[in-house]
Design a protein around this motif. Structure first.
Motif, PDB file in Angstrom:
ATOM      1  N   LEU A  79      -4.474   8.528 -54.065  1.00 15.53           N
ATOM      2  CA  LEU A  79      -3.205   8.975 -54.645  1.00 15.53           C
ATOM      3  C   LEU A  79      -3.109  10.499 -54.643  1.00 15.53           C
ATOM      4  N   LEU A  80      -4.197  11.177 -54.990  1.00 13.06           N
ATOM      5  CA  LEU A  80      -4.213  12.641 -54.999  1.00 13.06           C
ATOM      6  C   LEU A  80      -4.061  13.199 -53.583  1.00 13.06           C
ATOM      7  N   ILE A  81      -4.748  12.574 -52.610  1.00 11.38           N
ATOM      8  CA  ILE A  81      -4.626  13.016 -51.218  1.00 11.38           C
ATOM      9  C   ILE A  81      -3.199  12.835 -50.727  1.00 11.38           C
ATOM     10  N   ALA A 127      -0.417  12.760 -52.596  1.00 15.18           N
ATOM     11  CA  ALA A 127       0.445  13.740 -53.262  1.00 15.18           C
ATOM     12  C   ALA A 127       0.277  15.124 -52.633  1.00 15.18           C
ATOM     13  N   HIS A 128      -0.964  15.493 -52.332  1.00  8.72           N
ATOM     14  CA  HIS A 128      -1.221  16.795 -51.696  1.00  8.72           C
ATOM     15  C   HIS A 128      -0.557  16.862 -50.324  1.00  8.72           C
ATOM     16  N   SER A 129      -0.648  15.784 -49.553  1.00  3.52           N
ATOM     17  CA  SER A 129      -0.070  15.766 -48.213  1.00  3.52           C
ATOM     18  C   SER A 129       1.455  15.905 -48.256  1.00  3.52           C
ATOM     19  N   ILE A 130       2.099  15.204 -49.186  1.00  8.43           N
ATOM     20  CA  ILE A 130       3.561  15.304 -49.341  1.00  8.43           C
ATOM     21  C   ILE A 130       3.953  16.732 -49.714  1.00  8.43           C
ATOM     22  N   ASP A 131       3.205  17.327 -50.637  1.00  5.92           N
ATOM     23  CA  ASP A 131       3.482  18.701 -51.061  1.00  5.92           C
ATOM     24  C   ASP A 131       3.375  19.668 -49.876  1.00  5.92           C
ATOM     25  N   CYS A 177      -3.999  18.986 -57.246  1.00  7.07           N
ATOM     26  CA  CYS A 177      -4.591  17.948 -56.395  1.00  7.07           C
ATOM     27  C   CYS A 177      -5.974  18.360 -55.905  1.00  7.07           C
ATOM     28  N   SER A 178      -6.138  19.619 -55.515  1.00 12.70           N
ATOM     29  CA  SER A 178      -7.429  20.102 -55.020  1.00 12.70           C
ATOM     30  C   SER A 178      -8.494  20.030 -56.105  1.00 12.70           C
ATOM     31  N   MET A 179      -8.164  20.530 -57.306  1.00 17.04           N
ATOM     32  CA  MET A 179      -9.124  20.511 -58.407  1.00 17.04           C
ATOM     33  C   MET A 179      -9.387  19.087 -58.886  1.00 17.04           C
ATOM     34  N   ALA A 180      -8.332  18.270 -58.956  1.00 19.97           N
ATOM     35  CA  ALA A 180      -8.488  16.900 -59.447  1.00 19.97           C
ATOM     36  C   ALA A 180      -9.350  16.062 -58.513  1.00 19.97           C
ATOM     37  N   LEU A 181      -9.276  16.315 -57.210  1.00 21.98           N
ATOM     38  CA  LEU A 181     -10.120  15.574 -56.272  1.00 21.98           C
ATOM     39  C   LEU A 181     -11.602  15.851 -56.525  1.00 21.98           C
ATOM     40  N   ALA A 182     -11.930  17.116 -56.770  1.00 25.65           N
ATOM     41  CA  ALA A 182     -13.325  17.458 -57.063  1.00 25.65           C
ATOM     42  C   ALA A 182     -13.772  16.835 -58.385  1.00 25.65           C
ATOM     43  N   ILE A 183     -12.926  16.921 -59.404  1.00 29.91           N
ATOM     44  CA  ILE A 183     -13.276  16.376 -60.712  1.00 29.91           C
ATOM     45  C   ILE A 183     -13.295  14.848 -60.668  1.00 29.91           C
ATOM     46  N   CYS A 184     -12.445  14.256 -59.833  1.00 30.20           N
ATOM     47  CA  CYS A 184     -12.429  12.803 -59.656  1.00 30.20           C
ATOM     48  C   CYS A 184     -13.773  12.328 -59.111  1.00 30.20           C
ATOM     49  N   THR A 185     -14.300  13.054 -58.137  1.00 26.32           N
ATOM     50  CA  THR A 185     -15.622  12.724 -57.584  1.00 26.32           C
ATOM     51  C   THR A 185     -16.682  12.803 -58.672  1.00 26.32           C
ATOM     52  N   ALA A 223      -7.051  30.397 -37.651  1.00 20.94           N
ATOM     53  CA  ALA A 223      -6.919  30.447 -39.106  1.00 20.94           C
ATOM     54  C   ALA A 223      -6.187  29.214 -39.629  1.00 20.94           C
ATOM     55  N   THR A 224      -5.162  28.777 -38.896  1.00 20.10           N
ATOM     56  CA  THR A 224      -4.423  27.575 -39.302  1.00 20.10           C
ATOM     57  C   THR A 224      -5.307  26.339 -39.194  1.00 20.10           C
ATOM     58  N   LEU A 225      -6.085  26.244 -38.109  1.00 20.17           N
ATOM     59  CA  LEU A 225      -6.963  25.093 -37.925  1.00 20.17           C
ATOM     60  C   LEU A 225      -8.102  25.077 -38.941  1.00 20.17           C
ATOM     61  N   SER A 226      -8.496  26.248 -39.427  1.00 21.74           N
ATOM     62  CA  SER A 226      -9.601  26.306 -40.387  1.00 21.74           C
ATOM     63  C   SER A 226      -9.178  25.884 -41.786  1.00 21.74           C
ATOM     64  N   TYR A 227      -7.867  25.635 -41.960  1.00 21.25           N
ATOM     65  CA  TYR A 227      -7.431  25.075 -43.244  1.00 21.25           C
ATOM     66  C   TYR A 227      -7.845  23.610 -43.261  1.00 21.25           C
ATOM     67  N   ILE A 228      -9.029  23.381 -43.790  1.00 17.00           N
ATOM     68  CA  ILE A 228      -9.739  22.126 -43.604  1.00 17.00           C
ATOM     69  C   ILE A 228      -9.147  20.975 -44.401  1.00 17.00           C
ATOM     70  N   PHE A 229      -8.311  21.263 -45.411  1.00 14.50           N
ATOM     71  CA  PHE A 229      -7.820  20.194 -46.273  1.00 14.50           C
ATOM     72  C   PHE A 229      -6.947  19.211 -45.503  1.00 14.50           C
ATOM     73  N   SER A 230      -6.293  19.670 -44.452  1.00  8.27           N
ATOM     74  CA  SER A 230      -5.511  18.749 -43.634  1.00  8.27           C
ATOM     75  C   SER A 230      -6.424  17.733 -42.959  1.00  8.27           C
ATOM     76  N   ILE A 231      -7.589  18.194 -42.489  1.00  2.85           N
ATOM     77  CA  ILE A 231      -8.578  17.291 -41.900  1.00  2.85           C
ATOM     78  C   ILE A 231      -9.145  16.373 -42.979  1.00  2.85           C
ATOM     79  N   TYR A 232      -9.410  16.929 -44.157  1.00  2.11           N
ATOM     80  CA  TYR A 232      -9.926  16.162 -45.303  1.00  2.11           C
ATOM     81  C   TYR A 232      -8.994  14.998 -45.627  1.00  2.11           C
ATOM     82  N   SER A 233      -7.690  15.263 -45.621  1.00  2.00           N
ATOM     83  CA  SER A 233      -6.700  14.248 -45.993  1.00  2.00           C
ATOM     84  C   SER A 233      -6.658  13.098 -45.003  1.00  2.00           C
TER      85      SER A 233
END
Length: 272
Positions: free
Chosen positions: A3-5, A7-11, A51-59, A214-224
């Motif tokens: 759900l967090l992933i 929401a982050h993707s939609i944002d 979403c970023s912080m909640a994913l870490a805390i969720c883990t 620099a755009t490709l190194s934004y790893i959260f897109s890969i994470y999602s």
């Protein structure tokens, strides 16, 4: 987590679409018009940060639950209470971190992108990131310890069908966490290496190449994409293996003493 992933993707989709539209509207004679006020970017930025912080805390919360399952004898009785407490701490901690990080932001200043952290909040965001994201590596090593603990528990309960069933499920869940957390830790490590590498080589690269990397190194897109893929693949494989074992047992046709032996044998082997 899914759900967090989502929401982050939609944002991020909304944010990038807005910036693309704005870039088409701004004239080359005054490119600074693409800037946006910090106050305008707040909804995008707060959602992204939460979403970023909640994913870490969720883990982190998942491993509290698994440790309670392993060592708290009243876990089954209090499982619902533990779940509610985990959800409450997830929301409270994530919200508190976001509020603390952006407490000094100046709403009337401008940003080139809503992805940028306001200058007044950069140091606080760095502190929060350093404090929160190593959780993935800590949890990865915890997952190895939990897997070994539940595996020993499974081997020690071979002659008790109820305990063996419970231990086998715990082994599967700990293996699932091992794979998921390992993927998260690998992606976070890759993000750190990519960010450091960009800082070292960005100025020596042609600007279009630097911006692309620099755009490709934004790893959260890969994470999602990668983390849900690992989750789905593991669940599908586990379900197929379990279904195959069940169907193979159901297909046994025997009666009398042989049937009883087959029945007790399949009950014992089902969760091995």
């Amino acid at each position: 987590m899914l759900l967090l992933i989502f929401a982050h993707s939609i944002d991020m989709i909304l944010l990038h679409l807005y910036h693309i539209i704005r870039s088409l509207q701004v004239s080359s004679s005054d490119p600074c018009l693409i800037r946006e006020k910090v106050s305008f970017c707040a909804p995008f930025r707060y959602t992204y940060a939460f979403c970023s912080m909640a994913l870490a805390i969720c883990t982190y919360g998942i491993y509290i639950d698994r440790l309670a399952c392993a060592f708290y004898k009243q876990y089954s009785k209090n499982q619902r209470f533990i779940l509610i407490a985990q959800l409450v701490q997830l929301v409270v901690f994530s919200t508190s971190i976001v509020i603390w990080v952006y407490r000094n932001e100046e709403p009337d200043t401008y940003l080139l992108s809503c992805l940028n952290v306001p200058v007044a909040s950069v140091m606080d965001m760095t502190k929060a990131t350093v404090a929160i994201f190593p959780i993935n590596f800590i949890c990865f090593f915890l997952s190895i310890g939990l897997f070994r603990h539940f595996k020993r528990k499974e081997e020690g309960s071979r002659f008790d069908i109820v305990r063996h069933f419970s231990a086998a499920v715990d082994v599967e869940s700990s293996e699932f966490l091992y794979r998921t957390t390992g993927t998260q830790a690998a992606i976070m490590a890759l993000f750190s290496v990519a960010s450091l590498g960009m800082r070292l080589i960005y100025n020596s690269l042609p600007r279009p190449v630097g911006l692309t990397i620099a755009t490709l190194s934004y790893i959260f897109s890969i994470y999602s994409f990668v983390v849900p893929w690992v989750i789905v693949q593991y669940v599908q494989r586990t379900s197929e293996n379990r279904k195959t074992r069940i169907l193979s047992h159901v297909g046994m046709k025997s009666v009398g003493a042989e049937g009883a032996e087959n029945y007790f044998g399949m009950m014992k082997s089902q969760w091995e």
